[in-house]
Design an enzyme around this catalytic site. Sequence first.
Site, PDB file in Angstrom:
ATOM      1  N   TYR A 158      33.691  43.681  41.235  1.00 51.20           N
ATOM      2  CA  TYR A 158      34.834  42.785  41.378  1.00 51.20           C
ATOM      3  C   TYR A 158      36.061  43.442  40.751  1.00 51.20           C
ATOM      4  O   TYR A 158      35.958  44.340  39.907  1.00 51.20           O
ATOM      5  CB  TYR A 158      34.569  41.420  40.734  1.00 51.20           C
ATOM      6  CG  TYR A 158      34.481  41.445  39.219  1.00 51.20           C
ATOM      7  CD1 TYR A 158      35.602  41.256  38.431  1.00 51.20           C
ATOM      8  CD2 TYR A 158      33.260  41.642  38.575  1.00 51.20           C
ATOM      9  CE1 TYR A 158      35.527  41.274  37.042  1.00 51.20           C
ATOM     10  CE2 TYR A 158      33.160  41.653  37.197  1.00 51.20           C
ATOM     11  CZ  TYR A 158      34.301  41.472  36.428  1.00 51.20           C
ATOM     12  OH  TYR A 158      34.219  41.497  35.057  1.00 51.20           O
ATOM     13  N   CYS A 159      37.237  42.986  41.181  1.00 49.48           N
ATOM     14  CA  CYS A 159      38.499  43.419  40.591  1.00 49.48           C
ATOM     15  C   CYS A 159      39.499  42.277  40.745  1.00 49.48           C
ATOM     16  O   CYS A 159      39.102  41.148  41.022  1.00 49.48           O
ATOM     17  CB  CYS A 159      38.995  44.724  41.223  1.00 49.48           C
ATOM     18  SG  CYS A 159      39.174  44.659  43.022  1.00 49.48           S
ATOM     19  N   THR A 160      40.778  42.537  40.563  1.00 52.36           N
ATOM     20  CA  THR A 160      41.776  41.465  40.551  1.00 52.36           C
ATOM     21  C   THR A 160      41.880  40.742  41.889  1.00 52.36           C
ATOM     22  O   THR A 160      41.726  39.528  41.973  1.00 52.36           O
ATOM     23  CB  THR A 160      43.157  42.024  40.156  1.00 52.36           C
ATOM     24  OG1 THR A 160      43.037  42.778  38.964  1.00 52.36           O
ATOM     25  CG2 THR A 160      44.158  40.896  39.963  1.00 52.36           C
ATOM     26  N   GLY A 217      40.665  42.479  44.989  1.00 54.50           N
ATOM     27  CA  GLY A 217      39.721  43.059  45.939  1.00 54.50           C
ATOM     28  C   GLY A 217      40.006  44.470  46.389  1.00 54.50           C
ATOM     29  O   GLY A 217      39.115  45.155  46.901  1.00 54.50           O
ATOM     30  N   ILE A 274      39.078  38.241  41.729  1.00 58.33           N
ATOM     31  CA  ILE A 274      39.093  37.126  40.770  1.00 58.33           C
ATOM     32  C   ILE A 274      40.046  36.030  41.226  1.00 58.33           C
ATOM     33  O   ILE A 274      39.779  34.836  41.042  1.00 58.33           O
ATOM     34  CB  ILE A 274      39.495  37.638  39.370  1.00 58.33           C
ATOM     35  CG1 ILE A 274      38.506  38.698  38.890  1.00 58.33           C
ATOM     36  CG2 ILE A 274      39.548  36.483  38.366  1.00 58.33           C
ATOM     37  CD1 ILE A 274      39.029  39.538  37.728  1.00 58.33           C
TER      38      ILE A 274
END
Length: 343
Positions: free
Chosen positions: A198-200, A202, A227
């Site tokens: 996951y990241c901020t 995508g 997220i």
Amino acid sequence: MQLYNTLSAKERAALIQEAGHERLTISFYKYAHIGNTSLFRNHLFIHWNELDVLGRIYVAHEGINAQLSVPAENFEAFKKHLDTISFLKGVRLNIAIEQDNMSFLKLKVKVRKKIVADGLNDDTFDVTNKGIHVDAEEFNTLIEDPDTVLVDMRNHYESEIGHFKNAITPDVDTFRDSLDTIEAELADHKEDKKLVMYCTGGIRCEKASAYYKHKGFKQVYQLEGGIIEYARQVENKKLENKFMGKNFVFDHRRGERISEDVISQCHQCGIACDVHENCANEACHLLFIQCAECKEKMDNCCSEECKQVHNLPYEEQKALRKGKGASNKIFKKGRSPVLKFKK
């Protein structure tokens, strides 16, 4: 033809405040082949400037990465313009959980070699062979599986203030650093574990998932929309929120609260705190975590030395900066030795 900002950030802020209109903070990205990046950049600037769009947009031959502030009254017109661009028609827009009319104060559309600095040679692997996208509900189920390894693809200063429970949070300064670090750490689990990332929003997982599949990982998943979208789905679908703390964002807000947990501490006094600040000394500008009490005590500076410089007359500060580069490079966020309680 105007292809640049005519107002300073201070002048723009005054106009936004005077207008009193609500603005929406939005982010989106899209990998696509763009031939003439300069022409595309100019096209976006001209049309978005007319709609009073502000933000930071990177355009490269591989696609676009955008963080924007759009007047709410112009949102539909903005979407309509996106739909006139073939590869952006229907693109997912990540709308911020917490809105701030001052999130961006200039429109900057820049041509770059890549939309994310990943340090990869894209010709060596199939960038379209990406991992499986999962929504918030599927993600929650996956990360409870004992055969899952959950990895945060962000940098140390992002995960420090918020991350998912039981996630691996690499202590890295850049995305390119995290790629090799994670591969080395999980080298023995390329076939028997589910790699969930996951990241901020995508975008980093898009490239990383293809890279890890190329490196031999058999089961690769990514949180669709990152997220930002996860928090929205959790709220709308009344799901269990497995994210702790704040989501770091790259605008003037610096963070969106996803849960009430405060998992980090003030870098100066050590009390629970998850508010990022930039040192007020323009020659420093270090990003660090600072509580309200320390902010007042230190005049929003990271050290006594910076405080002394910050309190000098402006012309003296300019003279001290002349001919010198920034003392704290961009990738040293939160790592300065002057910070006693840094991670």
